[in-house]
Design a protein around this motif. Sequence first.
Motif, PDB file in Angstrom:
ATOM      1  N   VAL B 518     -11.981  25.698 -10.806  1.00 16.99           N
ATOM      2  CA  VAL B 518     -11.984  26.290  -9.469  1.00 16.99           C
ATOM      3  C   VAL B 518     -12.686  27.645  -9.472  1.00 16.99           C
ATOM      4  O   VAL B 518     -12.817  28.306 -10.492  1.00 16.99           O
ATOM      5  CB  VAL B 518     -10.550  26.442  -8.906  1.00 16.99           C
ATOM      6  CG1 VAL B 518      -9.885  25.094  -8.817  1.00 16.99           C
ATOM      7  CG2 VAL B 518      -9.738  27.399  -9.740  1.00 16.99           C
ATOM      8  N   ASP B 519     -13.135  28.032  -8.294  1.00 20.03           N
ATOM      9  CA  ASP B 519     -13.863  29.288  -8.170  1.00 20.03           C
ATOM     10  C   ASP B 519     -12.895  30.471  -8.181  1.00 20.03           C
ATOM     11  O   ASP B 519     -11.690  30.302  -8.110  1.00 20.03           O
ATOM     12  CB  ASP B 519     -14.669  29.285  -6.884  1.00 20.03           C
ATOM     13  CG  ASP B 519     -13.794  29.043  -5.680  1.00 20.03           C
ATOM     14  OD1 ASP B 519     -13.528  29.989  -4.925  1.00 20.03           O
ATOM     15  OD2 ASP B 519     -13.333  27.882  -5.514  1.00 20.03           O
ATOM     16  N   ALA B 520     -13.453  31.647  -8.269  1.00 19.55           N
ATOM     17  CA  ALA B 520     -12.654  32.856  -8.445  1.00 19.55           C
ATOM     18  C   ALA B 520     -11.668  33.071  -7.299  1.00 19.55           C
ATOM     19  O   ALA B 520     -10.516  33.433  -7.528  1.00 19.55           O
ATOM     20  CB  ALA B 520     -13.579  34.058  -8.554  1.00 19.55           C
ATOM     21  N   ARG B 521     -12.103  32.807  -6.089  1.00 17.95           N
ATOM     22  CA  ARG B 521     -11.240  33.056  -4.945  1.00 17.95           C
ATOM     23  C   ARG B 521     -10.025  32.123  -4.999  1.00 17.95           C
ATOM     24  O   ARG B 521      -8.886  32.549  -4.886  1.00 17.95           O
ATOM     25  CB  ARG B 521     -12.016  32.833  -3.647  1.00 17.95           C
ATOM     26  CG  ARG B 521     -11.365  33.448  -2.428  1.00 17.95           C
ATOM     27  CD  ARG B 521     -12.281  33.297  -1.228  1.00 17.95           C
ATOM     28  NE  ARG B 521     -12.361  31.908  -0.815  1.00 17.95           N
ATOM     29  CZ  ARG B 521     -11.597  31.372   0.139  1.00 17.95           C
ATOM     30  NH1 ARG B 521     -10.728  32.122   0.765  1.00 17.95           N
ATOM     31  NH2 ARG B 521     -11.713  30.109   0.463  1.00 17.95           N
ATOM     32  N   THR B 522     -10.326  30.859  -5.230  1.00 14.88           N
ATOM     33  CA  THR B 522      -9.244  29.882  -5.292  1.00 14.88           C
ATOM     34  C   THR B 522      -8.327  30.193  -6.462  1.00 14.88           C
ATOM     35  O   THR B 522      -7.110  30.093  -6.354  1.00 14.88           O
ATOM     36  CB  THR B 522      -9.823  28.465  -5.453  1.00 14.88           C
ATOM     37  OG1 THR B 522     -10.931  28.349  -4.584  1.00 14.88           O
ATOM     38  CG2 THR B 522      -8.808  27.414  -5.127  1.00 14.88           C
ATOM     39  N   GLU B 523      -8.921  30.606  -7.576  1.00 10.46           N
ATOM     40  CA  GLU B 523      -8.111  30.922  -8.749  1.00 10.46           C
ATOM     41  C   GLU B 523      -7.124  32.041  -8.414  1.00 10.46           C
ATOM     42  O   GLU B 523      -5.935  31.945  -8.730  1.00 10.46           O
ATOM     43  CB  GLU B 523      -9.023  31.349  -9.903  1.00 10.46           C
ATOM     44  CG  GLU B 523      -8.237  31.692 -11.161  1.00 10.46           C
ATOM     45  CD  GLU B 523      -9.136  32.087 -12.339  1.00 10.46           C
ATOM     46  OE1 GLU B 523     -10.309  31.675 -12.344  1.00 10.46           O
ATOM     47  OE2 GLU B 523      -8.656  32.802 -13.211  1.00 10.46           O
ATOM     48  N   ALA B 524      -7.625  33.067  -7.749  1.00  9.08           N
ATOM     49  CA  ALA B 524      -6.757  34.182  -7.402  1.00  9.08           C
ATOM     50  C   ALA B 524      -5.629  33.713  -6.491  1.00  9.08           C
ATOM     51  O   ALA B 524      -4.474  34.099  -6.656  1.00  9.08           O
ATOM     52  CB  ALA B 524      -7.581  35.276  -6.720  1.00  9.08           C
TER      53      ALA B 524
END
Lengths: 613, 604
Positions: B518-524
């Motif tokens: 997953v991308d950084a935003r989703t990860e956060a």
Amino acid sequence: MSDSKATPETKRAESRARLLTSAQAEQAERHYDLALLKRLLPYAKPHKWLFIAAMILMPLSSLMGLVQPYLLKRGIDSVVVEKSEGALMQVVYLFAGALAAEFVVRFAQTYLMQLAGQKCTADLRGDVMGKIQRLRVGYFDRTPVGRVVTRVTNDIDSLAELFASGAVTAITDLITLVGIVVAMLLLDWQLSLVAFTALPPLALLVNLFRKRARSAFRDIRTRVAQLNAYLAEQVNGVRVVQAFGREKECADEYKDINAAYRDANYRSIRYDALLYSVVQSISVACVALVLYFAAVRAGWVSAGAEGALYVGTVVAFYDYIERFFVPIRDLATKYTIIQSSLASAERVFQLLDTDEDDAPHRPGDRPVVEEEAAVAFEDVTFAYRDGHPVLHEVSIAVRPGEHVALVGATGSGKTTLTSLLLRLYELEEGSLRVDGKDVRDWDAKALRRSFAVVPQDVFLFSGTLRANLALGELAPDDDRLWEALERTGAADLVRKRGGLDGRVDERGQNFSAGERQLLAFARALYRDVDRIILDEATANVDSETEHRLQLAAREALEGRTAIVVAHRLSTIREADRIIVMHQGRVAEEGTHEELLAAGGIYARLHKLQTATS
Amino acid sequence: MASPSDTSASPSERGDKRLRAYLRPYEGRLAFGVLLLLLTNAFDKAIPWVLQGAIDALEGGTFDKVRSAALTVMAIAAGLWIFRTRSRIEVFNVGRDVEYDLRNELIDNVHRLGPTFFRKMATGEIMSRATSDLGQVRLLVGFGVLRVVDSIFAFGGAIALMLALSPELTLYAMAPFPMIIFLARFFGKRLYLRSREHQEALAKLADVAQENLAGVRVVRAYAIEDAEQRRFDEANQAAVDASMRLVVLRGFMWPMLLLVASLGTLIVIWKGGEMVLAERLTVGELAAFNAYLAQLVWPTLALGWLLSVVQRGRAGYDRVRAILDAEPEVHSEGTVVPTGPGAMSVDHLEYSVREDGEEVPILKGVDLQVPAKGSLAIMGTVGSGKSTLAALLPRLAPTPKGRVFLDGEDVTDIDLRELRRAVGYAQQEPFLFSTTVERNIAFGMDDPDGPDARERIESAAEEACILEEIETLPDGMETLVGERGVQLSGGQKQRIALARALLNEPQVIVLDDPMSAVDARTEAQILRALDRAGEGRTLILVTHRVAAASRCESIVVLHDGAIVERGTHAELCAAGGRYSTLAERQQLEAELAITEDDARESRP
Ligand SMILES: Nc1ncnc2c1ncn2[C@@H]1O[C@H](COP(=O)(O)OP(=O)(O)OP(=O)(O)O)[C@@H](O)[C@H]1O
Ligand SMILES: Nc1ncnc2c1ncn2[C@@H]1O[C@H](COP(=O)(O)OP(=O)(O)OP(=O)(O)O)[C@@H](O)[C@H]1O
Ligand SMILES: [Mg+2]
Ligand SMILES: [Mg+2]
């Protein structure tokens, strides 16, 4: 899972069963059977001499069988009449000789027949596999693997019964039948007509059974495919089933399919048994009928002893009717097998007729463009499912030797772009050129071979590490393989696993996820081509390994055109250009610095990722 | 693929006994079927008698008798129709029933088996055994029984008639028949082996096809269709060859059996001739005797057929047994029901896999403690054993006794289903089933159609940060995801699998690298969601990301199957080991970016 029950095939079969109830449809069905058989013909053709030889040997072997009783009679004669030991011994020798001859003929006959049948089905199987290799990837998105495998295995096995059981020899039964009919007519046409009255009801019944049996057999084929597909899925996902304690529920679904399969088989057994016994009984009834009629006729002719005149004919008739029904009985037995085989043939030809070719030739007026781009997307709009585009007017140009990174939220269409580039899916709108030539004008294999790919979902085949790294190559270059392995840092791992001959289990389950990714990376490096696609090639590795991979990649990608998809922005900082995808559109484009400066999506993503570290 | 029982070349007697046990529930019906078969046979035999009488009557001119005889035959024919139909239905249906039972048992055992088994037996092979091999077993039960009855009847009838004519000659005529026993031995064993080879070849074919299709994207992307086709053609040819070897064997068996039957005839000519000469037998009797003897030819040959059906069935059954009898690695003998808050501890856990007869150690003594509602991050290099460790906690692999504890209770003593309910697990590579998104998320639910089901599904999806995206899919929650979720993107698959794991709110949740795709935003977002969710449960998180690990209360670093570092984020950073290097590297990147950002921001 449960949804797989309402497959397009079942639906089609059902709707066709519904449609085909009128007499007209029945006619169509019969033509359709013939059409199916006709389609099998080309597979028999290359082996026609085998078939012909076997067919010729068939009556010969029956003939051999007749020699023995004759010799027997001679034997008895020699004992009784000539009372000579010598003559007897001679007969014994002859008898042994006849036995040997029968053995040779019979053996040759079965062997040739079976060989011809095996070859036919093997050819058909090979063709089906060939077709599968040419079907577009989208077909497999929708169709469970297990179902397609069933076409290649169980369905063809069932079709092979047509040959193995000798049902193809039904034609010789028909010939025998005609011969007997003629003989009967010559002997006594009246009695013959009486005997033949048994035929119309028989034909009627056979026809009735045929329809029912066929639908049962179709059902069976569908269920086998479902059984296979379901089982395959359960095997692959067994860990999930166990982790969630859904063993019972999943088994129940499978058992439902199994029950449906069994019930369909019950039906086929019922029709088969009915048909088989009805033929047997009608043959007996027919003899009785002839007798009865003979008696009545004798009664007409005279009230007395003249009945005896007819006895000879009647006895002869008895014999003929017996013989008359032998091929009919055989035909009835074979009939079931033919019906079952044709139901399989339907499935197999359905697959062969699937009009979903991979990368079809698409003639069009698409000039080769002289451009300074190795890869150029131009206004590409793409939808997997009609009405739901996942890419909207995407235009991207990648210069030769340039390293372009694709980033963006999950589901924004990055992998889709790489799939289009390899023409795994057909482009409908816009254009996509590789080296100035539209992908639709490329030979698909040449196009794909010009790329090395590390796909997002790594797939390893069972076999050796060597075969996995040098995919499809007959004589891989071990030195280069090791070089690729050294670069990706997987060399130690491979050495630990017995070198390039080390075993890989199905889907590479004896390697960790990260190790599989390293191997896939090495596989791409070994390809050694000018264009490389890395789709999340380092998603499953730790930063240390990732760092090493980056160094390897930097070296390996030197001078090559690269498209790198990554979520970890650290992996793509060095790209010449970064393209940010957002909901299927190109949202931003530029170098790392430019994008940060622009303060858009990329900058926000970057901040997020770094802030959390 | 080699199967576990491939080493035993000869069919086992135990197998035969077991097979008989499968018939037990159907004994009544089978007996009924056999009885009907006997009746059918008896009626069949009666017909020629009646007809003979009728012909005699015709000769004698008593037409009434002829007519009544004809009517009798008609009646018999009608009766025969019913008996024959019914008997075949009964007998063949039992075959299908046994097949059905065996297949059900097969799936049950497949669900009990562990990774070691599936490494040895590939999917295509299992599929082949569940259909093709089981089919052979079914033939043995159905056709086999039919043939046995028919043959016995034919033998019995003919021998009785022969005995009535001349017991002495019967003895001579039957002299060669014991040879059949030797032939059956000789060919039986070979038929078994050849059949087995043939079934193996077919399974291999299924395997090649299955793998080719499973890896279709790689096959296409690397354009290796020709090589794949070649591989298939080889397997195809091997199947043809195996099949032909079977044909040859049967081709030899057939004349051998015929020889036995014919030898009888030879002896009869010989001895019978002598008896005629000695006037102990009339020529007519000799001819009649011989006619009866001729009736034995067909059942003798049918015996060969029977033999081949039986041996194929046994071969098939033995191959099916390799699955049915495979010993589950994880036993479910525990009875304890976990009720605690979910503290996990691991005490000197060692684990190894068998590879080519050698034990390869994967975990070399791992100790761990996670307090209830605590959180632990497991980090480590590629192949260091993280996934292995994670899978051992809910006993998805054979966890050794006395090593892993849930709330102080040895996990091997806990009821397996309850343990897995208490310890949720999401595997590294998400596996979705080919159904809808909703069904996939609800996979672990007991009542996926219950009133609050939708709500729970949505909240789990929300927690995994996938809810919004699901709504953008073509059919929302009803979207079909395809096999393994091929119709979704990598990150979508992973989050749906995560939602599935979060849904049941287990006390302990083990997540194996749940954010790799997953991308950084989703990860956060997921990390925040996990923080919230983590408040009520114990979290064990395998990850490569320092960002994710640093949120956990404690961290362990695995290396080569052993824990090399442990502590909190701060402690480990201070310790200056592997973790701190990792953290520094990831931090460096962060700082680099931030300073760049700052520099840019500070610029006008
Ligand atoms: N084979 C397919 N059939 C139908 N829809 C698909 C298929 N593959 C992907 N999609 C859909 O297309 C969209 C884009 O998917 P794609 O795989 O390109 O995303 P991505 O950017 O690679 O995401 P990720 O970072 O998660 O891998 C998603 O909404 C996905 O559900
Ligand atoms: N059948 C096997 N034979 C030999 N070694 C094996 C086998 N199965 C797994 N291994 C090894 O066990 C080790 C641990 O695997 P595991 O999947 O637990 O690693 P991991 O820490 O999860 O790695 P990753 O970060 O790549 O996911 C790996 O080195 C792997 O190669
Ligand atoms: Mg993707
Ligand atoms: Mg792992």
